[in-house]
Design a protein around this motif. Structure first.
Motif, PDB file in Angstrom:
ATOM      1  N   THR A  25       0.848  -1.191   0.000  1.00  0.00           N
ATOM      2  CA  THR A  25       0.000   0.000   0.000  1.00  0.00           C
ATOM      3  C   THR A  25       0.890   1.250   0.000  1.00  0.00           C
ATOM      4  N   PRO A  26       0.340   2.390  -0.392  1.00  0.00           N
ATOM      5  CA  PRO A  26       1.132   3.623  -0.342  1.00  0.00           C
ATOM      6  C   PRO A  26       1.669   3.930   1.064  1.00  0.00           C
ATOM      7  N   SER A  27       0.897   3.583   2.098  1.00  0.00           N
ATOM      8  CA  SER A  27       1.381   3.853   3.460  1.00  0.00           C
ATOM      9  C   SER A  27       2.587   2.961   3.803  1.00  0.00           C
ATOM     10  N   LYS A  28       2.626   1.741   3.270  1.00  0.00           N
ATOM     11  CA  LYS A  28       3.774   0.871   3.517  1.00  0.00           C
ATOM     12  C   LYS A  28       5.000   1.362   2.740  1.00  0.00           C
ATOM     13  N   VAL A  29       4.785   1.915   1.559  1.00  0.00           N
ATOM     14  CA  VAL A  29       5.908   2.487   0.803  1.00  0.00           C
ATOM     15  C   VAL A  29       6.475   3.674   1.577  1.00  0.00           C
ATOM     16  N   LYS A  30       5.597   4.519   2.089  1.00  0.00           N
ATOM     17  CA  LYS A  30       6.040   5.672   2.890  1.00  0.00           C
ATOM     18  C   LYS A  30       6.767   5.182   4.150  1.00  0.00           C
ATOM     19  N   ASN A  31       6.269   4.097   4.742  1.00  0.00           N
ATOM     20  CA  ASN A  31       6.913   3.520   5.917  1.00  0.00           C
ATOM     21  C   ASN A  31       8.330   3.063   5.567  1.00  0.00           C
ATOM     22  N   LEU A  32       8.507   2.415   4.423  1.00  0.00           N
ATOM     23  CA  LEU A  32       9.830   1.972   3.984  1.00  0.00           C
ATOM     24  C   LEU A  32      10.755   3.168   3.771  1.00  0.00           C
ATOM     25  N   GLN A  33      10.250   4.207   3.149  1.00  0.00           N
ATOM     26  CA  GLN A  33      11.063   5.406   2.935  1.00  0.00           C
ATOM     27  C   GLN A  33      11.463   6.043   4.259  1.00  0.00           C
ATOM     28  N   ASN A  34      10.546   6.080   5.199  1.00  0.00           N
ATOM     29  CA  ASN A  34      10.881   6.633   6.519  1.00  0.00           C
ATOM     30  C   ASN A  34      11.867   5.736   7.269  1.00  0.00           C
ATOM     31  N   PHE A  35      11.826   4.439   7.040  1.00  0.00           N
ATOM     32  CA  PHE A  35      12.794   3.524   7.634  1.00  0.00           C
ATOM     33  C   PHE A  35      14.208   3.914   7.211  1.00  0.00           C
ATOM     34  N   PHE A  36      14.355   4.395   5.980  1.00  0.00           N
ATOM     35  CA  PHE A  36      15.652   4.839   5.485  1.00  0.00           C
ATOM     36  C   PHE A  36      16.011   6.236   5.994  1.00  0.00           C
ATOM     37  N   GLN A  37      15.042   7.102   6.086  1.00  0.00           N
ATOM     38  CA  GLN A  37      15.323   8.509   6.342  1.00  0.00           C
ATOM     39  C   GLN A  37      15.398   8.883   7.824  1.00  0.00           C
ATOM     40  N   LEU A  38      14.742   8.115   8.675  1.00  0.00           N
ATOM     41  CA  LEU A  38      14.696   8.456  10.102  1.00  0.00           C
ATOM     42  C   LEU A  38      15.666   7.579  10.896  1.00  0.00           C
ATOM     43  N   ASN A  39      16.080   8.104  12.043  1.00  0.00           N
ATOM     44  CA  ASN A  39      16.868   7.247  12.932  1.00  0.00           C
ATOM     45  C   ASN A  39      15.918   6.249  13.603  1.00  0.00           C
ATOM     46  N   SER A  40      16.450   5.283  14.310  1.00  0.00           N
ATOM     47  CA  SER A  40      15.642   4.192  14.867  1.00  0.00           C
ATOM     48  C   SER A  40      14.527   4.674  15.788  1.00  0.00           C
ATOM     49  N   ALA A  41      14.846   5.599  16.687  1.00  0.00           N
ATOM     50  CA  ALA A  41      13.841   6.085  17.641  1.00  0.00           C
ATOM     51  C   ALA A  41      12.734   6.840  16.919  1.00  0.00           C
ATOM     52  N   ASP A  42      13.103   7.710  15.981  1.00  0.00           N
ATOM     53  CA  ASP A  42      12.097   8.470  15.238  1.00  0.00           C
ATOM     54  C   ASP A  42      11.250   7.552  14.361  1.00  0.00           C
ATOM     55  N   TYR A  43      11.878   6.528  13.806  1.00  0.00           N
ATOM     56  CA  TYR A  43      11.118   5.590  12.970  1.00  0.00           C
ATOM     57  C   TYR A  43      10.117   4.813  13.814  1.00  0.00           C
ATOM     58  N   LEU A  44      10.515   4.406  15.019  1.00  0.00           N
ATOM     59  CA  LEU A  44       9.591   3.716  15.917  1.00  0.00           C
ATOM     60  C   LEU A  44       8.416   4.623  16.253  1.00  0.00           C
ATOM     61  N   THR A  45       8.677   5.869  16.568  1.00  0.00           N
ATOM     62  CA  THR A  45       7.608   6.826  16.867  1.00  0.00           C
ATOM     63  C   THR A  45       6.691   6.989  15.653  1.00  0.00           C
ATOM     64  N   TYR A  46       7.299   7.125  14.475  1.00  0.00           N
ATOM     65  CA  TYR A  46       6.506   7.254  13.236  1.00  0.00           C
ATOM     66  C   TYR A  46       5.601   6.030  13.068  1.00  0.00           C
ATOM     67  N   SER A  47       6.147   4.834  13.248  1.00  0.00           N
ATOM     68  CA  SER A  47       5.360   3.605  13.075  1.00  0.00           C
ATOM     69  C   SER A  47       4.226   3.528  14.081  1.00  0.00           C
ATOM     70  N   GLN A  48       4.481   3.938  15.309  1.00  0.00           N
ATOM     71  CA  GLN A  48       3.436   3.910  16.333  1.00  0.00           C
ATOM     72  C   GLN A  48       2.343   4.919  16.011  1.00  0.00           C
ATOM     73  N   ASN A  49       2.726   6.092  15.546  1.00  0.00           N
ATOM     74  CA  ASN A  49       1.744   7.138  15.245  1.00  0.00           C
ATOM     75  C   ASN A  49       0.916   6.830  13.998  1.00  0.00           C
ATOM     76  N   HIS A  50       1.475   6.071  13.069  1.00  0.00           N
ATOM     77  CA  HIS A  50       0.776   5.818  11.817  1.00  0.00           C
ATOM     78  C   HIS A  50       0.190   4.413  11.721  1.00  0.00           C
ATOM     79  N   SER A  51       0.084   3.744  12.837  1.00  0.00           N
ATOM     80  CA  SER A  51      -0.538   2.419  12.861  1.00  0.00           C
ATOM     81  C   SER A  51      -1.853   2.523  13.594  1.00  0.00           C
TER      82      SER A  51
END
Length: 193
Positions: free
Chosen positions: A74-100
């Protein structure tokens, strides 16, 4: 009487020659059949091994394809993959929690760790075309390690799957899934020549 003895001796010599020739011919024919059976059995074993290898490779390639499809489904999973590359681990975890939502928590390292555990793979590498670094995830390091994308190498039995944008049909990255050679060896151990 001497003549009969001479004929009997000739007859016995002839009989011995016929018996030796018959036994030798029989032994040669049996050896030819046995060699034919051995080669037939060897070819059958070889074909069984090739078919089993093909099956293992097809199954592992299908598993890698399905994993790649799932991470960009889905487009949200593509965005999640891009954020996995662009964010550090803590920020990516926060992003995943906020967007799930409550039923679907999507955290890429968890997805990769589950895949590696369930499919007996030992390494997953992600690259995105616009990124200079790739990320390698292993069972020992499910959060991943960033490496220079140009120096990213895979060893052993691996399957590369392009990540394709469904809207443009353009590749925007790739997933490389490594499986241990031991998987193939274990499957072929019953086909020894």
């Amino acid at each position: 009487m001497l003549r009969n003895r001479y004929n009997l001796q000739k007859l016995m010599t002839f009989y011995i020659k016929v018996m030796v020739t018959t036994i030798t011919l029989f032994a040669v024919i049996m050896a030819i059949f046995k060699i034919h059976d051995i080669f037939g059995s060897m070819n059958q074993t070889l074909m069984s091994g090739v078919n089993r290898t093909s099956l293992v490779i097809n199954v592992e390639q299908a598993e890698a394809n399905q994993f790649a499809k799932n991470i960009i489904q889905t487009p949200s999973k593509v965005k999640n993959l891009q954020n996995f590359f662009q964010l550090n681990s803590a920020d990516y975890l926060t992003y995943s929690q906020n967007h799930s939502n409550e039923e679907d928590f999507y955290f890429l390292p968890n997805q990769a760790a589950d895949f590696m555990q369930n499919n007996n793979s030992n390494r997953i590498a992600f690259t995105l075309n616009q990124e200079s670094q790739g990320i390698i995830l292993t069972p020992d390091n499910p959060g991943g390690v960033r490496v220079d994308a140009k120096k990213l190498t895979s060893e052993g039995l691996y399957y590369g799957v392009p990540l394709i944008n469904d809207a443009t049909f353009q590749s925007f990255g790739s997933v490389i899934v490594n499986f241990p050679i031991k998987n193939l060896d274990d499957n072929l151990s019953t086909y020894s020549l």
